[in-house]
Design a protein around this motif. Structure first.
Motif, mmCIF file in Angstrom:
data_model
loop_
_atom_site.group_PDB
_atom_site.id
_atom_site.type_symbol
_atom_site.label_atom_id
_atom_site.label_comp_id
_atom_site.label_asym_id
_atom_site.label_seq_id
_atom_site.Cartn_x
_atom_site.Cartn_y
_atom_site.Cartn_z
ATOM 1 N N PRO A 215 0.824 -1.233 0.000
ATOM 2 C CA PRO A 215 0.000 0.000 0.000
ATOM 3 C C PRO A 215 0.844 1.263 0.000
ATOM 4 N N THR A 216 2.121 1.147 0.343
ATOM 5 C CA THR A 216 2.955 2.346 0.342
ATOM 6 C C THR A 216 3.387 2.730 -1.065
ATOM 7 N N MET A 217 3.246 1.858 -1.987
ATOM 8 C CA MET A 217 3.648 2.189 -3.365
ATOM 9 C C MET A 217 2.590 3.040 -4.018
ATOM 10 N N THR A 218 3.009 3.730 -5.015
ATOM 11 C CA THR A 218 2.044 4.589 -5.713
ATOM 12 C C THR A 218 1.074 3.738 -6.511
ATOM 13 N N GLU A 219 0.072 4.414 -6.932
ATOM 14 C CA GLU A 219 -0.954 3.732 -7.711
ATOM 15 C C GLU A 219 -0.368 3.087 -8.971
ATOM 16 N N TRP A 220 0.477 3.819 -9.607
ATOM 17 C CA TRP A 220 1.079 3.363 -10.848
ATOM 18 C C TRP A 220 1.946 2.132 -10.617
ATOM 19 N N GLU A 221 2.745 2.235 -9.537
ATOM 20 C CA GLU A 221 3.606 1.093 -9.222
ATOM 21 C C GLU A 221 2.787 -0.137 -8.917
ATOM 22 N N ARG A 222 1.743 0.134 -8.173
ATOM 23 C CA ARG A 222 0.922 -1.010 -7.789
ATOM 24 C C ARG A 222 0.250 -1.637 -9.009
ATOM 25 N N GLY A 223 -0.174 -0.732 -9.925
ATOM 26 C CA GLY A 223 -0.781 -1.280 -11.126
ATOM 27 C C GLY A 223 0.198 -2.191 -11.865
ATOM 28 N N ARG A 224 1.428 -1.718 -11.978
ATOM 29 C CA ARG A 224 2.438 -2.546 -12.658
ATOM 30 C C ARG A 224 2.659 -3.859 -11.934
ATOM 31 N N PRO B 104 -2.138 3.357 -22.103
ATOM 32 C CA PRO B 104 -0.920 4.091 -22.468
ATOM 33 C C PRO B 104 -0.518 5.115 -21.425
ATOM 34 N N THR B 105 -1.504 5.634 -20.712
ATOM 35 C CA THR B 105 -1.168 6.671 -19.730
ATOM 36 C C THR B 105 -0.284 6.123 -18.639
ATOM 37 N N ALA B 106 -0.529 4.905 -18.274
ATOM 38 C CA ALA B 106 0.272 4.331 -17.184
ATOM 39 C C ALA B 106 1.730 4.262 -17.580
ATOM 40 N N SER B 107 1.969 3.864 -18.832
ATOM 41 C CA SER B 107 3.378 3.727 -19.232
ATOM 42 C C SER B 107 4.040 5.081 -19.392
ATOM 43 N N ALA B 108 3.229 6.057 -19.742
ATOM 44 C CA ALA B 108 3.828 7.367 -19.967
ATOM 45 C C ALA B 108 3.874 8.203 -18.704
ATOM 46 N N SER B 109 3.366 7.651 -17.672
ATOM 47 C CA SER B 109 3.300 8.462 -16.439
ATOM 48 C C SER B 109 4.700 8.706 -15.913
ATOM 49 N N PRO B 110 4.855 9.741 -15.187
ATOM 50 C CA PRO B 110 6.202 10.101 -14.733
ATOM 51 C C PRO B 110 6.715 9.152 -13.672
ATOM 52 N N ALA B 111 7.967 9.322 -13.360
ATOM 53 C CA ALA B 111 8.633 8.444 -12.388
ATOM 54 C C ALA B 111 7.968 8.592 -11.021
ATOM 55 N N PRO B 112 8.099 7.622 -10.220
ATOM 56 C CA PRO B 112 7.450 7.659 -8.888
ATOM 57 C C PRO B 112 7.874 8.904 -8.111
ATOM 58 N N GLN B 113 6.925 9.548 -7.593
ATOM 59 C CA GLN B 113 7.235 10.818 -6.938
ATOM 60 C C GLN B 113 7.478 10.610 -5.466
ATOM 61 N N GLY B 114 8.659 10.923 -5.147
ATOM 62 C CA GLY B 114 9.133 11.029 -3.779
ATOM 63 C C GLY B 114 8.481 10.126 -2.733
ATOM 64 N N ASN B 115 8.747 8.864 -2.864
ATOM 65 C CA ASN B 115 8.141 7.976 -1.880
ATOM 66 C C ASN B 115 9.142 7.618 -0.813
ATOM 67 N N LYS B 116 8.632 7.233 0.328
ATOM 68 C CA LYS B 116 9.552 6.987 1.441
ATOM 69 C C LYS B 116 10.468 5.839 1.116
ATOM 70 N N GLN B 117 9.896 4.708 0.793
ATOM 71 C CA GLN B 117 10.728 3.538 0.476
ATOM 72 C C GLN B 117 11.051 3.573 -1.005
ATOM 73 N N SER B 118 12.292 3.847 -1.290
ATOM 74 C CA SER B 118 12.678 3.853 -2.708
ATOM 75 C C SER B 118 12.917 2.401 -3.136
#
Lengths: 316, 642
Positions: free
Chosen positions: B499-508, B621-635
């Motif tokens: 749950p700490t990952m971003t939405e995009w990461e989680r989708g992947r 396509p939006t998911a792939s083009a989305s920007p890099a994960p923004q400043g999350n605690k656990q890199s």
């Protein structure tokens, strides 16, 4: 009283057509002198290999056994065996006197372009369009090659064997020299598909002809180019090139129906033999004398030097 | 004493009266003839005259001329030796003589019908022959007589084993042979290269080369009219009647040749001797192992019932034309009389089958109201049948018209309904936000769930493939996901994501997990016992490939050098290369690397690129083009470093 110094022998050129032999074999794919130069081998597109006498021009024997066109042949040093390769992917070892097939060596995956005995006729080396060079043992009864050299990335078009070296030319544009004594492989990049390679008689240089209509003389040890010979046409066909018996001249076939002869050192065109109208497919130089064999369509021509070039003029 | 003196023309008077002396006979009439009028020849002191030579002279009318002698040494073959017929006279050659002359048909022109007399003779000889009952020797030494038709064919170029007909090209025969082998499913040709060579050879055969067609195998048209099993040959009566210790196992299903062998092979001593000394009384004694049957019973079939023999010959009375003319005359009338359709090319059989042995069985008797129409599963109304029938139908669940479990029958059940019918436990978990997932993804998740929660997945313990080994966090999450899938949790995916990952990461990660789960599903239990996971280092090496250790320099540099004609260091590469030991021996040079175990250029293993390095996000396509994960605690690194 001192005797006068003997006149230095002027290098002679085989510019006189001594004989034309109609081989009756379809198209002659390759013509070769045997080890001593008294006989010639003609490889025909009608699947036969013929042995002729050079001086008389008579047919001595026909060797049949291949399933498709015969592409190259070589004789052993003692004239007791012949080896030939064909588009039927096999290499055949023949007994000269009886005409029997001693061994039929299968293993190549495509047509075999070139074949040669080593010095003592104990190994047959063959190069094929499948990119491999196979070394076959003539002494044992095994049908497997001793070693398979598969470093080429495309078909092997030509190969030559010397005492301890194997020179191969490949369509991938590289000349590979396998030094058995040193255990090394030297690769020279030519950038154009190679049609023929040969050693020089002194063993210091290699001659390479490629499909950019250029024949190059390379130094064996360093790979540097010592000479470049152009003027002929070699754009699409696998044609032969060779050096004269004393390394004085460079000869090459051409697709315009001529054989070109350059001076080795200067690189200037000395002779342009008018063989005919069609492509001159193959040529072979006598091991010791000034005699040349050329093959065009279904005929073989024997050229010799019955006149000398002295003081700027040709005299008989 | 009366002395007789022959005086010509003088009558002599004796005491008994005048004696009439015969008239004097000239020399050429002094002959004696027998009752048939043939001259009799007497030589020597016979009274009554001589008849020797030529009218009592020697030689011929011309006098004595010796016959010219012709040597027969060189012409011995031409010389006709004297036949017995030369020494026979009319008596002998007459009807009652020893060599009566008859007109018989020669073998060339004899018909093929059986000769009754010859058969009888054969039967007799078979009884008296050394090997009883079998005319083996006769069959072995049969005269090779071929019919006129075969002779004609041979003269026209036919050979045994060939077919008859127009010549065919080789290809056709080959194709036929090929189709035959394909039909029977035999193995493919063993040597690929030789096969291709044969085909190439075939291409180069001359075009006009033809071959004789294949022969047809003769088909035996004799119908099987008995009730024996297939291949039943019957009992060999002699083998059966041998009796005693000689009768071993009798094989009823032998071929004729086997019987021959058995006869030849089992020639034990003590067998009944037939060599001409058969009969009553012979073979009976103290020395014999088996006593002959001394109580001889006569069989009436030994004796003829008809005197004078049967119809001579084969009843054709010399008719030698082909039989087909005979037959067709008969059959046309029969065919016309037949009511019904005769197939083309067929005709009525000339001889009937013996119906009593075959036993043609009549078709079954149909009930009067039988109609040959079949209804499939007529629905039975419960009320109209007895309670017993209703009970039976209910348990079989076939004919009930009531309470169909679902609309479309039992093939359109939902998994939930099916689970209910089977009585399985329901799965845990509730459906969380089903609308979030795309239908395709839901299907995949269902698939993953079904695969992992089945019984086979439960059986596998601890030997699952770890696709995310390089990222332990991710692997832990994946393991959690798999565990929950095994338990049948529908929300396994959601619960295992970080749950700490971003939405995009989680989708992947979601997609990766589903895909990995499907990709590395456990194998079915029946096969899994045959496979085992390799050792750990194999797993690592699966990612590597063998390449030559020394690689060429960059090609572009070389091409540039060639263009500038700067051959040498720029265009040359040197590698270490190991020749084969035998090759060095043949070239008569010392092996440069005597101890090396390999041949050619040395090879090393390099890492392959892993499949998971290239796992991409799915459709959107939006998911792939989305920007890099923004400043999350656990890199958390998303992908392993390659």
């Amino acid at each position: 009283m001192s005797f006068p110094q003997p006149k230095p022998e002027v290098p002679q050129l085989p510019q006189n057509l001594l004989r034309t032999i109609d081989c009756q074999q379809g198209a002659v794919r390759a013509v070769r002198f045997n080890a001593d130069g008294n006989y010639l081998l003609s490889c025909g597109s009608d699947k036969s290999l013929k042995l002729w006498s050079v001086s008389r021009g008579t047919l001595l024997k026909t060797y049949s056994g291949h399933g498709y066109e015969v592409l190259d042949a070589d004789g052993s040093y003692d004239n007791s065996q012949l080896c030939s390769c064909s588009s039927d992917k096999t290499v055949i070892l023949w007994d000269v006197a009886t005409g029997q097939v001693t061994r039929k060596l299968r293993g190549h995956a495509g047509k075999v372009n070139c074949v040669q005995f080593n010095e003592e006729a104990t190994v047959i080396l063959s190069g094929s369009i499948d990119g491999t060079v196979r070394c076959w043992d003539t002494r044992s009864r095994k049908f497997d090659p001793i070693q398979i050299l598969d470093e080429a990335q495309d078909g092997v078009s030509s190969l030559k064997v010397s005492e301890h070296e194997l020179l191969t030319g490949s369509v991938d544009g590289r000349v590979r020299r396998y030094d058995l004594r040193m255990g090394q492989l030297h690769v020279d990049f030519i950038n154009s598909p190679i049609t023929c390679v040969c050693f020089s008689a002194d063993g210091q240089c290699t001659l390479t002809s490629s499909l950019d209509s250029t024949v190059r003389l390379l130094d064996k040890s360093t790979g540097e180019m010592l000479g470049e010979y152009t003027g002929h046409k070699m754009k699409g066909y696998k044609l032969d090139c060779c050096l004269s018996s004393k390394d004085t001249h460079v000869l090459s076939c051409s697709e315009d129906g001529h054989v070109y002869c350059w001076d080795l050192v200067e690189g200037s065109l000395m002779l342009k033999l008018p063989v005919g109208k069609a492509v001159v497919q193959s040529l072979s130089f006598h091991p010791s004398e000034t005699r040349l064999l050329t093959a065009m369509e279904g005929r073989v021509q024997v050229w010799g030097a019955d006149c000398t070039y002295e003081h700027g003029t040709w005299t008989k | 004493v009366c002395s007789l003196v022959l005086v010509q023309g003088v009558s002599v008077v004796t005491s008994s009266g005048p004696v009439e002396y015969p008239k004097p006979v000239p020399l050429h009439e002094q002959t004696v003839k027998d009752e048939k009028g043939r001259y009799q020849r007497f030589h020597g002191a016979f009274t009554g005259g001589f008849s020797a030579g030529y009218f009592n002279t020697v030689g011929t009318k011309e006098g004595w001329t010796p016959a010219t002698f012709v040597s027969s040494r060189q012409q011995k073959a031409g010389r006709q030796n004297a036949r017995p017929e030369d020494f026979m006279d009319e008596e002998d050659l007459g009807d009652h003589g020893i060599a009566p002359r008859q007109i018989t048909t020669t073998a060339d022109f004899a018909s093929g019908r059986k000769d009754v007399i010859r058969d009888k003779a054969r039967a007799i000889t078979s009884l008296s022959a050394p090997i009883p009952g079998d005319t083996v020797l006769e069959d072995l030494v049969a005269p090779a007589r071929s019919s006129m038709g075969v002779e004609l064919l041979r003269k026209m170029g036919w050979k045994d084993g060939q077919g008859v007909g127009p010549r065919v090209k080789r290809r056709l025969c080959k194709q036929r042979a090929d189709s035959a082998t394909r039909a029977f499913g035999s193995a493919s040709p063993p040597n690929g290269s030789s096969e291709s060579q044969d085909e190439e050879d075939g291409e180069f055969l001359p075009e006009n080369l033809t071959f004789a067609p294949k022969d047809v195998t003769p088909i035996d048209f004799t119908p099987k009219v008995d009730l024996h099993g297939l291949g039943y040959r019957g009992l060999n009566p002699l083998a059966a009647l041998r009796g005693g210790p000689g009768a071993g196992h009798i094989n009823l299903f032998t071929m004729d040749s086997d019987r021959t062998n058995s006869l030849f092979g089992e020639d034990r001593k003590g067998q009944r001797r037939r060599g001409g000394v058969a009969g009553q009384g012979f073979g009976v004694g103290a020395m014999e192992d088996d006593d002959e049957d001394i109580y001889h019973r006569d069989i009436m079939s030994n004796y003829d019932t008809v005197l004078g023999g049967e119809e001579p010959g084969d009843g054709l009375y010399g008719w030698t034309a082909p039989q087909q003319y005979n037959r067709t005359k008969k059959d046309h009338s029969k065919d016309a009389a037949y009511l019904g359709k005769i197939l083309e090319g067929f005709t009525l059989a000339s001889d009937k089958l013996e119906t009593k042995t075959v036993g043609i069985f009549p078709p079954p008797n149909l009930p009067r109201d039988f109609r040959p129409v079949h209804y499939f599963r007529p629905v039975v109304d419960l009320s109209s049948v007895s309670p017993m029938v209703a009970q039976a139908l209910q348990t079989s669940r076939g004919h009930m018209a009531q309470e169909a479990p679902s609309k479309g029958g039992r093939h359109q059940l939902d998994s939930a309904q099916r689970r209910e019918l089977l009585g399985e436990a329901t799965l845990q978990g509730s459906l969380l936000n089903p609308s979030r997932f795309a239908p395709h993804a839901e299907q995949q998740q269902q698939e993953a769930l079904s695969v992992w929660s089945g019984p086979t997945a439960q059986a596998q313990t601890g030997q699952t493939f770890k696709p995310f080994e390089r990222t332990p966090h991710k692997q832990a999450r994946y393991d959690l996901y798999i565990d929950q899938l095994k338990q049948g949790d529908r929300d396994a995916l959601e619960l295992s994501l970080d749950p700490t990952m971003t939405e995009w990461e989680r989708g992947r990660e979601r997609d990766e997990f589903v895909r990995a789960a499907l990709l590395y599903k456990p194998s079915s239990s029946s096969l899994s016992c045959r496979f085992t996971r390799g050792k750990q280092d194999d797993g690592v090496e699966a990612d590597t490939v063998e390449v030559t250790r020394d690689q060429e320099n960059d090609v572009d540099d070389k091409q540039a050098a060639v263009k500038m004609k700067m051959f040498g260091k720029l265009t040359r590469d040197t590698f270490e290369w190991h020749p084969d030991n035998l090759l060095c021996k043949r070239f008569n040079i010392p092996d440069p690397y005597p101890g090396s175990g390999f041949v050619g250029m040395p090879k090393v293993k390099r890492d392959k690129f892993s499949v998971f390095n290239f796992l991409t996000v799915s459709e959107s396509p939006t998911a792939s083009a989305s920007p890099a994960p923004q400043g999350n605690k656990q890199s958390v690194p998303l992908y392993p470093d390659t």
